[in-house]
Motif scaffolding. Structure first.
Motif, PDB file in Angstrom:
ATOM      1  N   GLY A 105      16.910  -2.796  -3.820  1.00 56.08           N
ATOM      2  CA  GLY A 105      16.660  -3.673  -4.974  1.00 56.08           C
ATOM      3  C   GLY A 105      15.198  -3.636  -5.399  1.00 56.08           C
ATOM      4  N   ASN A 106      14.310  -3.377  -4.435  1.00 54.34           N
ATOM      5  CA  ASN A 106      12.877  -3.326  -4.742  1.00 54.34           C
ATOM      6  C   ASN A 106      12.500  -2.083  -5.535  1.00 54.34           C
ATOM      7  OD1 ASN A 106      12.283  -5.734  -3.502  1.00 54.34           O
ATOM      8  ND2 ASN A 106      11.733  -4.805  -1.539  1.00 54.34           N
ATOM      9  N   GLN A 107      13.453  -1.179  -5.744  1.00 59.32           N
ATOM     10  CA  GLN A 107      13.137   0.031  -6.515  1.00 59.32           C
ATOM     11  C   GLN A 107      13.386  -0.138  -8.009  1.00 59.32           C
ATOM     12  OE1 GLN A 107      14.675   3.556  -4.502  1.00 59.32           O
ATOM     13  NE2 GLN A 107      13.845   2.880  -2.545  1.00 59.32           N
ATOM     14  N   TRP A 109      12.063  -2.248 -11.409  1.00 63.60           N
ATOM     15  CA  TRP A 109      10.874  -3.006 -11.814  1.00 63.60           C
ATOM     16  C   TRP A 109      11.178  -4.506 -11.703  1.00 63.60           C
ATOM     17  CZ3 TRP A 109       6.298  -0.865 -12.267  1.00 63.60           C
ATOM     18  CH2 TRP A 109       6.190   0.473 -12.660  1.00 63.60           C
ATOM     19  N   HIS A 110      10.293  -5.240 -11.029  1.00 59.04           N
ATOM     20  CA  HIS A 110      10.532  -6.680 -10.849  1.00 59.04           C
ATOM     21  C   HIS A 110       9.222  -7.389 -10.568  1.00 59.04           C
ATOM     22  CE1 HIS A 110      10.352  -5.177  -6.695  1.00 59.04           C
ATOM     23  NE2 HIS A 110      10.074  -6.420  -6.318  1.00 59.04           N
ATOM     24  N   THR A 111       9.318  -8.704 -10.520  1.00 56.13           N
ATOM     25  CA  THR A 111       8.184  -9.518 -10.099  1.00 56.13           C
ATOM     26  C   THR A 111       8.724 -10.462  -9.032  1.00 56.13           C
ATOM     27  OG1 THR A 111       6.552 -11.168 -10.807  1.00 56.13           O
ATOM     28  CG2 THR A 111       8.500 -10.923 -12.216  1.00 56.13           C
ATOM     29  N   ASP A 112       8.000 -10.589  -7.901  1.00 50.93           N
ATOM     30  CA  ASP A 112       8.567 -11.277  -6.740  1.00 50.93           C
ATOM     31  C   ASP A 112       8.824 -12.755  -7.016  1.00 50.93           C
ATOM     32  OD1 ASP A 112       8.517  -8.928  -5.258  1.00 50.93           O
ATOM     33  OD2 ASP A 112       6.495  -9.331  -4.474  1.00 50.93           O
ATOM     34  N   SER A 113      10.004 -13.195  -6.554  1.00 47.31           N
ATOM     35  CA  SER A 113      10.377 -14.620  -6.563  1.00 47.31           C
ATOM     36  C   SER A 113      10.531 -15.217  -7.954  1.00 47.31           C
ATOM     37  CB  SER A 113       9.365 -15.488  -5.789  1.00 47.31           C
ATOM     38  OG  SER A 113       9.102 -14.945  -4.541  1.00 47.31           O
ATOM     39  N   MET A 251      -2.492  -6.092  -2.613  1.00 47.30           N
ATOM     40  CA  MET A 251      -2.215  -7.453  -3.075  1.00 47.30           C
ATOM     41  C   MET A 251      -2.008  -7.403  -4.575  1.00 47.30           C
ATOM     42  SD  MET A 251      -4.756 -10.688  -2.771  1.00 47.30           S
ATOM     43  CE  MET A 251      -4.190 -12.251  -3.461  1.00 47.30           C
ATOM     44  N   TRP A 252      -0.993  -8.089  -5.090  1.00 48.39           N
ATOM     45  CA  TRP A 252      -0.794  -8.085  -6.545  1.00 48.39           C
ATOM     46  C   TRP A 252      -0.463  -9.459  -7.088  1.00 48.39           C
ATOM     47  CZ3 TRP A 252       2.650  -5.604  -3.199  1.00 48.39           C
ATOM     48  CH2 TRP A 252       3.953  -6.086  -3.183  1.00 48.39           C
ATOM     49  N   ASP A 253      -0.690  -9.575  -8.404  1.00 51.56           N
ATOM     50  CA  ASP A 253      -0.528 -10.834  -9.125  1.00 51.56           C
ATOM     51  C   ASP A 253       0.864 -10.840  -9.767  1.00 51.56           C
ATOM     52  OD1 ASP A 253      -0.628 -12.971 -10.876  1.00 51.56           O
ATOM     53  OD2 ASP A 253      -2.673 -12.532 -11.595  1.00 51.56           O
ATOM     54  N   LEU A 258       4.472  -6.133 -13.119  1.00 52.01           N
ATOM     55  CA  LEU A 258       5.762  -5.754 -12.541  1.00 52.01           C
ATOM     56  C   LEU A 258       5.456  -4.684 -11.501  1.00 52.01           C
ATOM     57  CD1 LEU A 258       8.078  -5.350 -15.675  1.00 52.01           C
ATOM     58  CD2 LEU A 258       7.910  -7.314 -14.130  1.00 52.01           C
ATOM     59  N   HIS A 259       6.348  -4.553 -10.504  1.00 54.65           N
ATOM     60  CA  HIS A 259       6.160  -3.493  -9.517  1.00 54.65           C
ATOM     61  C   HIS A 259       7.521  -2.969  -9.088  1.00 54.65           C
ATOM     62  CE1 HIS A 259       6.739  -7.088  -7.040  1.00 54.65           C
ATOM     63  NE2 HIS A 259       7.196  -6.290  -6.095  1.00 54.65           N
ATOM     64  N   ARG A 260       7.500  -1.774  -8.492  1.00 63.74           N
ATOM     65  CA  ARG A 260       8.721  -1.231  -7.885  1.00 63.74           C
ATOM     66  C   ARG A 260       8.331  -0.229  -6.810  1.00 63.74           C
ATOM     67  NH1 ARG A 260      11.290   3.129 -12.259  1.00 63.74           N
ATOM     68  NH2 ARG A 260       9.423   4.446 -12.348  1.00 63.74           N
ATOM     69  N   HIS A 274       5.196  -5.112   5.759  1.00 64.42           N
ATOM     70  CA  HIS A 274       5.226  -6.566   5.994  1.00 64.42           C
ATOM     71  C   HIS A 274       4.585  -7.274   4.808  1.00 64.42           C
ATOM     72  CE1 HIS A 274       5.800  -6.655  10.653  1.00 64.42           C
ATOM     73  NE2 HIS A 274       6.478  -5.676  10.085  1.00 64.42           N
ATOM     74  N   ARG A 275       5.312  -8.210   4.225  1.00 69.12           N
ATOM     75  CA  ARG A 275       4.808  -8.903   3.028  1.00 69.12           C
ATOM     76  C   ARG A 275       4.651 -10.396   3.259  1.00 69.12           C
ATOM     77  NH1 ARG A 275       8.588  -9.315  -1.954  1.00 69.12           N
ATOM     78  NH2 ARG A 275       8.641 -11.531  -1.441  1.00 69.12           N
ATOM     79  N   THR A 276       3.527 -10.920   2.804  1.00 72.86           N
ATOM     80  CA  THR A 276       3.332 -12.366   2.692  1.00 72.86           C
ATOM     81  C   THR A 276       3.274 -12.691   1.201  1.00 72.86           C
ATOM     82  OG1 THR A 276       1.016 -11.816   3.113  1.00 72.86           O
ATOM     83  CG2 THR A 276       2.190 -12.943   4.877  1.00 72.86           C
TER      84      THR A 276
END
Ligand code: OGA
Ligand code: MN
Length: 293
Positions: A105-107, A109-113, A251-253, A258-260, A274-276
């Motif tokens: 699913g992370n592949q 384009w999305h923005t977390d949460s 680290m991203w905003d 958007l990221h993938r 590992h993501r925080t």
């Protein structure tokens, strides 16, 4: 060592050198935080002594952290989300395994949460094991894209609200990945389609894979518009591609990019990330009114 900040592209990304994330001083933190607001993506290389403890401590300096949702195959109820193709015994997880489909699913384009009522501010991703080729992470500046729209387009999109839904986006991969229990935990939420950064007032197009449709519009037509906007944001002039090396922390905003993830040979190479996730400060909408969040 003194801190340096070097822009990576004309519109987003900067590389930070001269820091150790375990021992960042107040002055260094202020410079990093300012760079985060200005550049949207920060690349901090050579953090070979990174572990969950110092990643958490560094992340907490930016604000409260989110808890991992219960469906995450890397473990829930903690503040470290693990995206990995390695099982408990150290063996590669087969690419067709449900855990790998979930991570796939992370592949998109999305923005977390963005599927949470209060969407996140930032994500910090540490490459603990990275493949020698492939598995890059791409970032696209939804802020630069917003600024490139005509005033007419901006006026059209600014009042819109999209419905974001994690079960919708994971359902695009496999409808059986999530069920009733996940629906209870993650009801669909409303988000402004233009998100404003409360610190500097800069706006960004707020779309991505979790956006199911636009409130008050035909579902199929609104999906087509959401797709067009994601394509607009992800044009080459707005993007930076990160090639992972061991020890990288990126680290991203989530308010502004958007990221993938990109694919790699999962049957051959391990990839353990590992993501925080730094929680947002408030919802983007309330009763149709925009909140600065
Ligand atoms: C994430 C994510 C992509 C990747 O960690 O939020 O989307 O390249 N990762 O692992
Ligand atoms: Mn992500």
């Amino acid at each position: 060592m003194s801190i340096t900040i070097t822009p990576l592209t004309p519109v987003l990304g900067a590389e930070i050198t001269g820091i150790r994330i375990g021992t960042v001083t107040e002055a260094e933190f202020a410079a990093i935080n300012q760079a985060f607001e200005d550049y949207s993506v920060l690349v901090i290389r050579d953090q070979t002594d990174i572990d969950d403890e110092n990643q958490l401590a560094f992340s907490y300096r930016f604000g409260a952290l989110e808890q991992v949702i219960s469906s995450n195959p890397g473990g829930a109820g903690t503040e470290i989300a693990i995206f990995s193709n390695v099982d408990e015994s150290g063996a590669l997880i087969p690419p067709k395994d449900k855990r790998m489909l979930y991570n796939a699913g992370n592949q998109m384009w999305h923005t977390d949460s963005s599927y949470k009522p209060v969407p996140s501010t930032a994500s910090l991703l540490s490459g603990r094991v990275v493949p020698p080729e492939g598995g890059e992470t791409e970032f696209a500046s939804a802020r630069a894209a917003w600024e490139a729209l005509s005033p007419e387009e901006q006026a059209e999109y600014e009042p819109l609200v999209a419905v974001h839904d994690f079960l919708y986006s994971r359902g695009l991969i496999d409808k059986t990945l999530l069920g009733e229990k996940d629906r209870k935990e993650l009801p669909a939420v409303r988000q402004k389609m233009v998100r404003t950064n409360p610190v500097n007032g800069r706006k960004a197009i707020y779309v991505g894979a979790h956006a199911s449709h636009i409130e008050g519009r035909d579902v199929e037509e609104s999906r087509a518009l959401l797709r067009r906007l994601t394509e607009f944001v992800s044009q080459p002039q707005f993007t930076y591609t990160h090639q992972w090396k061991p020890g990288d922390l990126v680290m991203w905003d989530n308010r502004a990019v958007l990221h993938r993830g990109k694919g790699w040979d999962e049957s051959k190479y391990k990839r353990v990330m590992h993501r925080t996730t730094v929680a947002g400060v408030g919802p983007t909408v309330e009763d149709g009114q925009a909140f600065a969040a």
